[in-house]
Write a protein that holds these residues in place. Structure first.
Motif, short mmCIF file in Angstrom:
data_model
loop_
_atom_site.label_atom_id
_atom_site.label_comp_id
_atom_site.label_asym_id
_atom_site.label_seq_id
_atom_site.Cartn_x
_atom_site.Cartn_y
_atom_site.Cartn_z
N VAL A 226 0.84 -1.20 0.00
CA VAL A 226 0.00 0.00 0.00
C VAL A 226 0.87 1.25 0.00
O VAL A 226 1.72 1.42 0.88
CB VAL A 226 -0.93 -0.01 1.22
CG1 VAL A 226 -1.76 1.27 1.27
CG2 VAL A 226 -1.82 -1.24 1.19
N PRO A 227 0.67 2.12 -1.00
CA PRO A 227 1.51 3.31 -1.09
C PRO A 227 1.13 4.37 -0.06
O PRO A 227 0.02 4.35 0.47
CB PRO A 227 1.22 3.84 -2.50
CG PRO A 227 0.32 2.86 -3.15
CD PRO A 227 -0.31 2.05 -2.08
N PRO B 23 5.12 5.64 -4.63
CA PRO B 23 5.13 4.19 -4.86
C PRO B 23 5.62 3.43 -3.63
O PRO B 23 6.58 3.84 -2.99
CB PRO B 23 6.12 4.01 -6.01
CG PRO B 23 6.30 5.34 -6.61
CD PRO B 23 5.94 6.37 -5.60
N SER B 24 4.95 2.35 -3.33
CA SER B 24 5.37 1.49 -2.23
C SER B 24 6.55 0.65 -2.69
O SER B 24 6.92 0.65 -3.87
CB SER B 24 4.22 0.58 -1.83
OG SER B 24 3.88 -0.24 -2.95
N ARG B 25 7.11 -0.08 -1.75
CA ARG B 25 8.25 -0.95 -2.07
C ARG B 25 7.94 -1.88 -3.26
O ARG B 25 8.72 -2.00 -4.20
CB ARG B 25 8.58 -1.77 -0.83
CG ARG B 25 9.57 -2.87 -1.09
CD ARG B 25 9.90 -3.60 0.18
NE ARG B 25 10.75 -4.75 -0.12
CZ ARG B 25 11.36 -5.47 0.80
NH1 ARG B 25 11.24 -5.15 2.07
NH2 ARG B 25 12.12 -6.51 0.46
N TYR B 26 6.77 -2.53 -3.21
CA TYR B 26 6.44 -3.49 -4.26
C TYR B 26 6.17 -2.81 -5.61
O TYR B 26 6.31 -3.43 -6.66
CB TYR B 26 5.20 -4.31 -3.88
CG TYR B 26 5.44 -5.39 -2.86
CD1 TYR B 26 6.74 -5.84 -2.56
CD2 TYR B 26 4.38 -5.99 -2.19
CE1 TYR B 26 6.95 -6.83 -1.62
CE2 TYR B 26 4.58 -6.99 -1.24
CZ TYR B 26 5.88 -7.40 -0.97
OH TYR B 26 6.09 -8.40 -0.04
N GLN C 192 6.92 1.26 -12.12
CA GLN C 192 6.40 2.61 -12.33
C GLN C 192 6.29 2.98 -13.81
O GLN C 192 5.63 3.95 -14.17
CB GLN C 192 7.25 3.63 -11.56
CG GLN C 192 6.98 3.60 -10.07
CD GLN C 192 5.53 3.91 -9.70
OE1 GLN C 192 5.01 4.96 -10.04
NE2 GLN C 192 4.85 2.97 -9.05
N ASP C 193 6.94 2.22 -14.69
CA ASP C 193 6.75 2.48 -16.12
C ASP C 193 5.29 2.24 -16.51
O ASP C 193 4.82 2.74 -17.52
CB ASP C 193 7.68 1.56 -16.94
CG ASP C 193 7.43 0.09 -16.67
OD1 ASP C 193 7.35 -0.30 -15.49
OD2 ASP C 193 7.29 -0.68 -17.65
N LEU C 194 4.58 1.47 -15.67
CA LEU C 194 3.18 1.17 -15.95
C LEU C 194 2.24 2.03 -15.11
O LEU C 194 1.04 1.80 -15.08
CB LEU C 194 2.89 -0.32 -15.66
CG LEU C 194 3.56 -1.34 -16.57
CD1 LEU C 194 3.47 -2.73 -15.95
CD2 LEU C 194 2.91 -1.33 -17.95
N ARG C 195 2.82 3.01 -14.41
CA ARG C 195 2.05 3.77 -13.43
C ARG C 195 0.69 4.24 -13.96
O ARG C 195 -0.32 4.15 -13.27
CB ARG C 195 2.87 4.97 -12.96
CG ARG C 195 2.18 5.75 -11.83
CD ARG C 195 3.07 6.87 -11.28
NE ARG C 195 2.31 7.73 -10.39
CZ ARG C 195 2.54 7.86 -9.09
NH1 ARG C 195 3.52 7.18 -8.53
NH2 ARG C 195 1.80 8.66 -8.34
N GLN D 171 -3.41 5.88 -10.17
CA GLN D 171 -3.83 6.43 -8.89
C GLN D 171 -3.87 5.37 -7.80
O GLN D 171 -3.83 4.18 -8.05
CB GLN D 171 -5.23 7.03 -9.04
CG GLN D 171 -6.20 5.98 -9.59
CD GLN D 171 -7.62 6.49 -9.73
OE1 GLN D 171 -7.99 7.48 -9.12
NE2 GLN D 171 -8.41 5.80 -10.53
N HIS D 172 -3.94 5.87 -6.58
CA HIS D 172 -4.14 5.02 -5.41
C HIS D 172 -5.51 5.36 -4.83
O HIS D 172 -5.72 6.47 -4.34
CB HIS D 172 -3.02 5.28 -4.39
CG HIS D 172 -3.25 4.62 -3.06
ND1 HIS D 172 -2.74 5.10 -1.88
CD2 HIS D 172 -3.95 3.49 -2.74
CE1 HIS D 172 -3.10 4.31 -0.88
NE2 HIS D 172 -3.84 3.33 -1.37
N LEU D 173 -6.44 4.45 -4.94
CA LEU D 173 -7.74 4.65 -4.33
C LEU D 173 -7.65 4.15 -2.89
O LEU D 173 -7.64 2.95 -2.65
CB LEU D 173 -8.84 3.88 -5.08
CG LEU D 173 -9.19 4.38 -6.49
CD1 LEU D 173 -10.28 3.51 -7.10
CD2 LEU D 173 -9.63 5.84 -6.46
N ALA D 174 -7.51 5.09 -1.98
CA ALA D 174 -7.27 4.72 -0.58
C ALA D 174 -8.57 4.81 0.21
O ALA D 174 -9.03 5.90 0.53
CB ALA D 174 -6.20 5.62 0.02
#
Lengths: 801, 419
Positions: B62-63, B72-75, B80-83, B377-380
């Motif tokens: 989870v970022p 970006p989180s560790r995983y 990130q090329d696919l961000r 995006q990160h939907l948190a």
């Protein structure tokens, strides 16, 4: 009625809500008003239960289930909660009696009309045994069918069994494969095959790395070398099938403290791209040489692998580089390594399901062989096979479509034999074969024969049972008792022991976790296999000697082999590699770790326990302790749920939504108990956890691989284990032994629990509310395991749909 | 459970249902107009769901930060090329689904399960899609497992679909033509199978007369299964003699059984080819293998590592395995992107376990890519009060042009995904 209640409610907001039910006496409504309505009304609706909107309509299944829950929770003293106002014993008794009768009657009416068990289907285990018995074949079929989901703990339970076109398609294919095997053998016969391998032949070098045995003084020797596939031998199976394998003059070199070298015989490709190995059996090699014989299914092209398999053994160096093994210029025996020696292997193709003659008799009846089948025989053959498959005589009307299939096939140019086979394939896909045909009410003799046979043999009734059914004798309790005895004493009863313990005690999940090799370096395949055998043998002993059901929680004997005894005693971790070759000491003869009475070489043996022993009872079996742990940690909650549901027969409510589970922490600083205390401090959790946790806490002294411990963390040096607790009815215990004493005094509770598990397994549906009375009656004074099984089968519950 | 009424909602889709029946045979050109109105509204055509039996360690996944500016989180750092091509969703799970491992059956069905004990499952997302749109390809759907036969794909009557768990057999079924003799044998078996099904259906009917009302549900399942299999056999018969596509991929003769990440890759490679050849459009892959000791730096089994108990060494090894799982998923996305398939293919990675160490089913790991959705995006959502994940499934259905109003316990589409 509802409007009325609502009017009353709004009329006086301060007074407790009042409502009433058709059919429930006013006094009982008053009880609900007084003790339940505070939390279970439309506003608070605790646990999602609003009693004010619940009607007393017992004909409706889900409404009846709600009232059963109300009854149960009050009956068990779980409701009202301890800190709320409590009814007097008299009030409670009156309330429960008044509630029980109408619920039980409504339940009985539903059972009479619709039955308890609804269209139970053969599990894939039952399917395989059934086809083996019907056709006289022995090929594995189970893996061709989808896994059966367990419901109420058992795969046999009709409620959880689903059907889709995917499943039907598998039935078509599997029947085809089974028939193909049967008809091919009937037509072509079996070609005998056997082969003897000398130690020299077993050490033959092929292409690639050598990973085979050492040859010395006319013996083939396998050492504790951990290279993958070490111990493989060029004994390639010529075809997939059953083989009898004899290891000649097996002998242990430098045995361990239990007087043997433990190893495994397995089969597999033994190549890096297909590393799967299939267990054939354990090898207990003692100083005295003797032949060991095994029977196993081996796939075409697979070979045998024999190696010492004991994580506590000192590992021998491979003696070569690059994944090779060499024994040149060294004497591992003198260097003190343990090994398994033998003087060759004899392999023979066998047919444990029976000979070709037996197979032909099964398919074609007496005195007929595949080449003699004529078109004129088809009607009678098909009728005969349908009757055997449907477990009752098939009427002409029922067999007509199958006979038509054969006729159509003949028209298309098929031979009579091929036509017969087409009809058989259709019969094996029929719901009359794949499901239990049980009309509502009392079962007829044939249905009883089926239930009985699947309960104790996992398979179709034999001709003796069918004959008794035809004579109408199976409803006679004396005859039925005789048949129960006959079936339980038959070798096929081992299928029941395996299948039942697999599901009841989750033995089929023994492989689900692999214990952490750093935390539990002494655990290995031999230990795991021995644990399984320990539990099955113990259950078999309880069954054959009709031992008291309290043996589930405590006993003064156990079944052990030398390896398991050493594991339970807490074997010290292995020395991985000898550090300094020159200083290596000549190994001292290890002091025996065998408990008194245990003889090396005799496998599992019954051993008496001193009263002070920590072991005893099924609950202390390694297999039980392992399947209730996750390979790394133990949780009193997981073990507590298991012991409550499977052993004590306690019914547990599912956990509420939105409560996170405890985060396991193996670093050792905190104990699971401390974390659990926090959890239980909340009132919502305490209600159930006061029941769930105690047996789990009592077992905390056992680590995930069933070894006794006194502290958490690595090497048990962390927080100390505290196995004390209080049973839900208020009896304190300081640890497992006191807990065992308490529950050894409760044979009735244990018997009822076991009876309901067996009933669920054997009939395919859990007991209903109405059946409680029958189970209570059985449990009152029937406490021997075999007697309980007999009593359940002889009961009405077993003999109606 | 009792409130969930799929049938009712399905019946409102008169157009599609009518089309579904007519098109149970292989797709016919003449039928195109019947679909045209639907096709205009849908932007995606395919769905691939990858599910992990052992979860993903949330602290590594989870970022930090929500929305488009997440860190970006560790995983996720390495992909990130696919961000802009995927969304990471946190604080989401299936309402009413508990039971740790036993919740596997609900991964794609989102069916509340009461600890895996009482209820019957409901149709999974992929099967609902395949039911309505799967008839155009040789395989309506593929249900795959890297190791065992179990699957999170369920039919309409709640029956688990046994997974294909042999990569070689899968490859053969998809891409290797049978000999003419074998084709003939298959066709014969199918013909026989169809007449067997006629009898089975008649037998079930006879039993219905013999047995009481209590058995009605179970016998209904027989009728449905017989009818479904008859249709399936008819469709298969038509495909028997059609050549299978040739692909630039070697048969998977070597399965590295000690490296589950590599096994995942082998399956994703075949899935990629199945999509490019339009052999199927709806696929689930359940990753369940336990052996990972062949991976550099890993010496414990996968399941064992997932029960890390906060132990640093175990967490470190677990991270190696999980990073591998995510990287393979990402590599698969890159291939679809190169083939211009990603925009019309929805690719999900999730697990029933939000915390595998404690067997928690909340806070499921969710990575969702493709399908023409708004990504990057990160939907948190709330970690304590989770957002229903079936909302994402509903969004996915709508994206295919299926107008369901609800999927399982969904409360609407997942907000923030539509451009």
């Amino acid at each position: 009625m509802r409007a009325h209640a609502l009017a009353l409610f709004t009329a006086s907001l301060l007074a407790p809500p009042l409502w009433s039910y058709d059919g429930l006496p006013a006094a009982q409504t008053q009880f609900l008003n007084q003790y339940c309505a505070d939390c279970h009304d439309a506003d608070v609706k605790k646990a999602g239960l609003d009693l004010t909107s619940l009607r007393f309509n017992l004909k409706d299944e889900s409404t009846r289930a709600m009232w059963e829950t109300v009854f149960r929770r009050v009956h068990h003293g779980e409701m009202p909660p301890k800190k709320k106002e409590q009814p007097t014993a008299q009030e409670k008794e009156t309330f429960l009696t008044a509630l029980e009768k109408p619920i039980s009657e409504a339940d009985a009416a539903d059972i009479a009309a619709n039955g308890r068990v609804r269209s139970r289907r053969l599990t894939r285990t039952e399917y395989e045994h059934t086809l083996h018995d019907l056709l006289g074949i022995d090929i594995p079929l189970k893996h061709l069918l989808p896994e059966d989901p367990a419901s109420h703990g058992f795969e046999t339970v009709a409620h959880g069994q689903q059907l889709s076109h995917h499943q039907l398609a598998r039935y078509l294919d599997t029947a085809d494969q089974a028939l193909s095997e049967a008809f091919t053998r009937a037509e072509k016969g079996d070609e005998p095959w056997s082969m003897s391998y000398t130690p020299e032949m077993l050490a033959k070098r092929g292409r690639g790395n050598y990973r085979g045995p050492d040859v010395r003084n006319g013996k083939s020797i396998s050492w504790p070398i951990t290279l993958q596939f070490f111990g493989r031998m060029p004994t390639f199976a010529p075809e997939s099938g059953w083989y009898r394998i004899t290891l000649k003059q097996v002998e242990g070199i430098n045995p361990t403290s239990d007087g043997a070298v433990w190893g495994t015989l397995r089969s597999g490709h033994c190549e890096s791209n297909t590393p799967m190995l299939y267990m054939i059996g354990l090898v207990e090699a003692t100083r005295t040489p003797r032949d060991l014989t095994f029977e196993a299914w081996i796939e075409e092209g697979h070979r045998l692998e024999l190696r010492p398999n004991d994580a506590t053994l000192k590992r021998a160096p491979s003696g070569a580089n690059g994944g090779n093994v060499s024994f040149q210029g060294r004497d591992l025996e003198k260097e003190g390594y343990s090994g398994i020696a033998h003087r060759g292997i004899h392999m023979e193709r066998i047919h444990p399901g029976g000979s070709r003659d037996l197979l032909q008799t099964k398919l074609f009846g007496d005195k007929r062989t595949a080449d003699k089948i004529q078109a004129a025989d088809l009607d009678s053959l098909i009728t005969r096979f349908a009757g055997r498959a449907f477990r009752r005589p098939a009427t002409a009307e029922q067999t007509a479509p199958y006979r038509q299939i054969a006729t159509a096939a003949m028209k298309d140019g098929a031979s009579p034999l091929e036509a017969y086979r087409s009809a058989c394939r259709a019969i094996l896909c029929s719901p009359r074969f794949l499901t239990f045909v049980e009309p509502p009410g009392k079962l007829d003799d044939y249905a009883i024969a089926s239930r009985l046979s699947y309960a104790l043999w996992c398979s179709t009734p034999d001709s003796a049972l069918i004959k008794l059914a035809a004579e109408g004798k199976l409803r006679d309790p004396d005859e039925l008792s005789r048949q129960i005895e006959r079936l339980l004493s038959h070798r096929k009863a081992t299928r029941f022991i395996h299948s039942f313990t697999d599901q009841w005690l989750k033995m089929n999940q023994i492989d689900f976790t692999t214990p952490d090799t750093r935390l539990f370096p002494g655990f290995d395949t031999v230990v795991q296999q021995s644990m399984l055998e320990e539990t099955r043998t113990y259950f078999t002993e309880m069954l054959s000697k009709d031992l008291n059901i309290t043996h589930l929680v405590d006993s003064d004997f156990v079944f052990l082999n030398g390896r398991l005894a050493r594991h339970y005693a807490g074997s010290p971790p292995a020395e991985k590699k000898p550090k300094n070759k020159k200083n290596r000491k000549e190994p001292a003869k290890p002091a025996s770790t065998l408990p008194p009475g245990l003889k090396p070489g005799d496998g599992l043996q019954r051993v008496s326990l001193p009263p002070s022993s920590q072991r005893g009872g099924l609950v202390t079996h390694g297999a039980v302790l392992k399947v209730t742990a996750d390979g790394t940690t133990t949780s009193p909650v997981v073990r507590g749920v298991f012991i409550n549901e499977r052993i004590l027969g306690t019914h547990l409510a599912p956990p509420p939504q939105g409560i996170p589970a405890i985060e396991p922490d193996i670093r050792g600083a905190t104990s699971i108990r401390d974390q659990l205390e926090k959890h239980r401090a909340s009132e919502t959790c305490a209600g159930c956890h006061q029941t769930i946790d105690p047996p789990g806490l009592a077992l905390e002294n056992y680590d995930p691989v069933g070894v006794w411990r006194t502290g958490y963390g690595r090497s048990n040096t962390g927080a100390p284990v505290n196995p004390a607790g209080i049973t839900p009815d208020g009896s304190p215990f300081t640890g497992l032994m006191e807990w065992q004493k308490l529950y050894s005094q409760r044979p009735q509770q244990l018997a009822k629990g076991f009876a309901s598990h067996f009933l669920t397994y054997a009939t395919g549906a859990p007991p209903r509310f109405h059946d409680t009375h029958t189970l209570d009656t059985i449990a009152k004074d029937t406490h021997g395991l075999r007697s309980i099984i007999r009593a359940v089968i002889l009961s009405d519950v077993f003999q109606i749909k | 459970m009792s409130t969930f009424t799929f049938k009712k909602q399905l019946s409102r889709r008169a157009l599609l249902r009518a089309a579904g029946v007519t098109l149970s045979l292989p797709f016919l050109e003449a039928m195109t107009p019947a679909f045209a109105s639907v096709r205009e509204t849908r932007r995606a055509r395919r769905f691939v769901g990858v599910s992990l039996a052992l979860g993903l360690h949330n602290p590594n996944l989870v970022p930090e930060g929500a929305g488009r500016d997440y860190k970006p989180s560790r995983y996720l750092a390495g992909i990130q090329d696919l961000r802009e091509d995927f969304t990471v969703v946190s604080g989401s799970s299936h309402p009413g689904v508990t039971g740790g491992h036993t919740a596997e059956g609900s991964i794609f069905s989102a069916c509340p399960n009461a600890r895996g004990a009482t209820s019957r499952n409901t149709i999974s997302l992929d099967q609902l899609m395949a039911k309505h749109l799967g008839h155009e390809t040789r395989f309506p759907s593929l249900v795959l497992n890297t190791n065992s036969q179990s699957s999170p794909s369920y039919t309409e009557n709640g029956s688990m679909i046994p997974a294909e768990n042999s990569a070689m057999r899968l490859f053969t079924r998809l891409f290797v033509n049978d000999t003419p003799a074998e084709q003939e044998r298959q066709a014969e078996l199918i013909r026989q199978g169809r007449s067997v099904m006629d009898i089975v259906g008649a037998e079930a009917k006879a039993l219905q007369r013999q047995l009481g009302a209590g058995d009605r549900d179970k016998l209904d399942a027989w009728f449905t299964s017989v009818r479904d299999l008859e249709q399936r056999l008819a469709a298969n018969e038509a495909w028997t003699h059609k050549p299978k596509p040739k692909v630039p991929l070697s048969p998977p003769t070597q399965i590295p059984r000690d490296n589950e990440v590599a096994v995942e890759r082998i399956y994703l490679d075949i899935i990629h080819m199945a999509l490019t050849t339009d052999s199927t459009r709806f696929i689930t892959l359940h990753v369940t293998g336990n052996s990972v000791q062949g991976i550099e730096g890993v010496d414990e089994s996968y399941h064992n590592l997932s029960h890390h108990g906060m132990d640093d060494e175990k967490l470190a090894q677990l991270a190696i395995v999980e990073q591998g799982m995510i990287n393979e998923w990402a590599a698969f996305l890159r291939k679809l992107k190169t083939d211009n398939l990603l925009d019309e293919t929805m690719v999900l990675m999730t697990s029933n376990l939000g915390n595998a160490s404690s067997h928690d089913n909340k806070n499921m790991p969710v990575l969702f890519a493709g399908g023409g959705f708004k990504h990057g995006q990160h939907l948190a959502f709330d970690q304590k009060d989770n957002h229903p994940l079936p909302n994402l499934y509903l969004s996915a259905l709508h994206r295919l042009g299926l107008q369901d109003e609800q999927f399982a316990t969904s409360t609407g589409e997942m907000s923030g995904l539509s451009a």
